[in-house]
Design a protein around this motif. Structure first.
Motif, PDB file in Angstrom:
ATOM      1  N   LYS A 164       0.849  -1.189   0.000  1.00 40.17           N
ATOM      2  CA  LYS A 164       0.000   0.000   0.000  1.00 40.17           C
ATOM      3  C   LYS A 164       0.883   1.236   0.000  1.00 40.17           C
ATOM      4  O   LYS A 164       1.918   1.260   0.668  1.00 40.17           O
ATOM      5  CB  LYS A 164      -0.906   0.027   1.235  1.00 40.17           C
ATOM      6  N   GLY A 165       0.435   2.245  -0.737  1.00 37.47           N
ATOM      7  CA  GLY A 165       1.218   3.462  -0.780  1.00 37.47           C
ATOM      8  C   GLY A 165       0.401   4.683  -1.136  1.00 37.47           C
ATOM      9  O   GLY A 165      -0.785   4.591  -1.470  1.00 37.47           O
ATOM     10  N   ILE A 166       1.075   5.818  -1.059  1.00 34.37           N
ATOM     11  CA  ILE A 166       0.466   7.105  -1.402  1.00 34.37           C
ATOM     12  C   ILE A 166       1.479   7.913  -2.209  1.00 34.37           C
ATOM     13  O   ILE A 166       2.615   8.113  -1.766  1.00 34.37           O
ATOM     14  CB  ILE A 166       0.079   7.904  -0.142  1.00 34.37           C
ATOM     15  N   LEU A 167       1.050   8.356  -3.373  1.00 32.76           N
ATOM     16  CA  LEU A 167       1.841   9.275  -4.182  1.00 32.76           C
ATOM     17  C   LEU A 167       1.288  10.672  -3.934  1.00 32.76           C
ATOM     18  O   LEU A 167       0.091  10.903  -4.087  1.00 32.76           O
ATOM     19  CB  LEU A 167       1.725   8.920  -5.668  1.00 32.76           C
ATOM     20  N   THR A 168       2.139  11.595  -3.535  1.00 29.16           N
ATOM     21  CA  THR A 168       1.741  12.981  -3.300  1.00 29.16           C
ATOM     22  C   THR A 168       2.364  13.837  -4.394  1.00 29.16           C
ATOM     23  O   THR A 168       3.566  13.718  -4.656  1.00 29.16           O
ATOM     24  CB  THR A 168       2.217  13.462  -1.917  1.00 29.16           C
ATOM     25  N   TYR A 169       1.552  14.679  -5.023  1.00 29.88           N
ATOM     26  CA  TYR A 169       2.053  15.489  -6.133  1.00 29.88           C
ATOM     27  C   TYR A 169       1.232  16.763  -6.272  1.00 29.88           C
ATOM     28  O   TYR A 169       0.126  16.861  -5.756  1.00 29.88           O
ATOM     29  CB  TYR A 169       2.007  14.704  -7.449  1.00 29.88           C
ATOM     30  N   GLN A 170       1.798  17.727  -6.986  1.00 23.97           N
ATOM     31  CA  GLN A 170       1.073  18.941  -7.345  1.00 23.97           C
ATOM     32  C   GLN A 170       1.140  19.087  -8.852  1.00 23.97           C
ATOM     33  O   GLN A 170       2.229  19.121  -9.433  1.00 23.97           O
ATOM     34  CB  GLN A 170       1.662  20.174  -6.680  1.00 23.97           C
ATOM     35  N   ALA A 171      -0.015  19.142  -9.485  1.00 21.55           N
ATOM     36  CA  ALA A 171      -0.096  19.263 -10.940  1.00 21.55           C
ATOM     37  C   ALA A 171      -0.286  20.708 -11.350  1.00 21.55           C
ATOM     38  O   ALA A 171      -0.864  21.511 -10.629  1.00 21.55           O
ATOM     39  CB  ALA A 171      -1.260  18.425 -11.464  1.00 21.55           C
ATOM     40  N   CYS A 172       0.219  21.013 -12.548  1.00 20.81           N
ATOM     41  CA  CYS A 172       0.063  22.346 -13.133  1.00 20.81           C
ATOM     42  C   CYS A 172      -0.218  22.175 -14.623  1.00 20.81           C
ATOM     43  O   CYS A 172       0.102  21.147 -15.213  1.00 20.81           O
ATOM     44  CB  CYS A 172       1.343  23.170 -12.979  1.00 20.81           C
ATOM     45  N   ASP A 173      -0.805  23.197 -15.215  1.00 21.16           N
ATOM     46  CA  ASP A 173      -0.912  23.269 -16.669  1.00 21.16           C
ATOM     47  C   ASP A 173      -0.193  24.541 -17.104  1.00 21.16           C
ATOM     48  O   ASP A 173       0.594  25.093 -16.347  1.00 21.16           O
ATOM     49  CB  ASP A 173      -2.370  23.201 -17.144  1.00 21.16           C
TER      50      ASP A 173
END
Length: 148
Positions: free
Chosen positions: A123-132
């Protein structure tokens, strides 16, 4: 009345929140040797978006990171994000690296005993911030689990 309005607005926001990164479950590879089990997960980023790099990020930028839960069946001896190609964007006249296509997460698991069954979950969690091209969005968490 305002309480219900707040609940309604919050539910609309949650409903339209986009996931910009997708885990390609069908392309997960699992291999074992005498020392560890290697799991490689493939993530793709939706076209038209990028996510922040996992390293060398400017101040006030949220880097991409991955976290794996601990287990009673195994220990984690290695975990890393593998980015084949970084792109560059300019933020306030300062270039920085971003991820805009696909990347992998690699993890090595060491069994704690020889009786570990094949039905365990990673089990895991990917943390990210997306932009365009115009804006950045609130950080996201992509929770996942893989049978190993």
């Amino acid at each position: 009345m305002s309480f219900y309005k707040l609940i309604f607005i919050t539910s609309i926001f949650i409903a339209v929140q986009n996931d910009f990164v997708v885990l390609k479950n069908e392309e997960t590879t699992i291999s074992s040797n005498k020392d560890y089990t290697e799991v490689i997960l493939l993530f793709t980023i939706k076209p038209g978006y990028h996510i922040q790099s996992n390293k060398e990020v400017p101040e006030n930028i949220i880097p991409t990171s991955i976290y794996f839960e601990t287990s009673e069946s195994y220990t984690i001896s290695l975990q890393e994000l593998i980015v084949p190609v970084y792109d560059t964007v300019v933020l306030d006249e300062t270039p920085h690296m971003v991820i805009s296509d696909e990347f992998q997460a690699k993890v090595h698991l060491k069994a704690l005993n020889s009786e570990t069954s094949g039905s365990n979950l990673l089990k895991g969690i990917l943390t990210y911030q997306a932009c365009d091209d115009k804006k950045c969005y609130f950080p996201r968490e992509l929770k996942f689990d893989i049978s190993i």
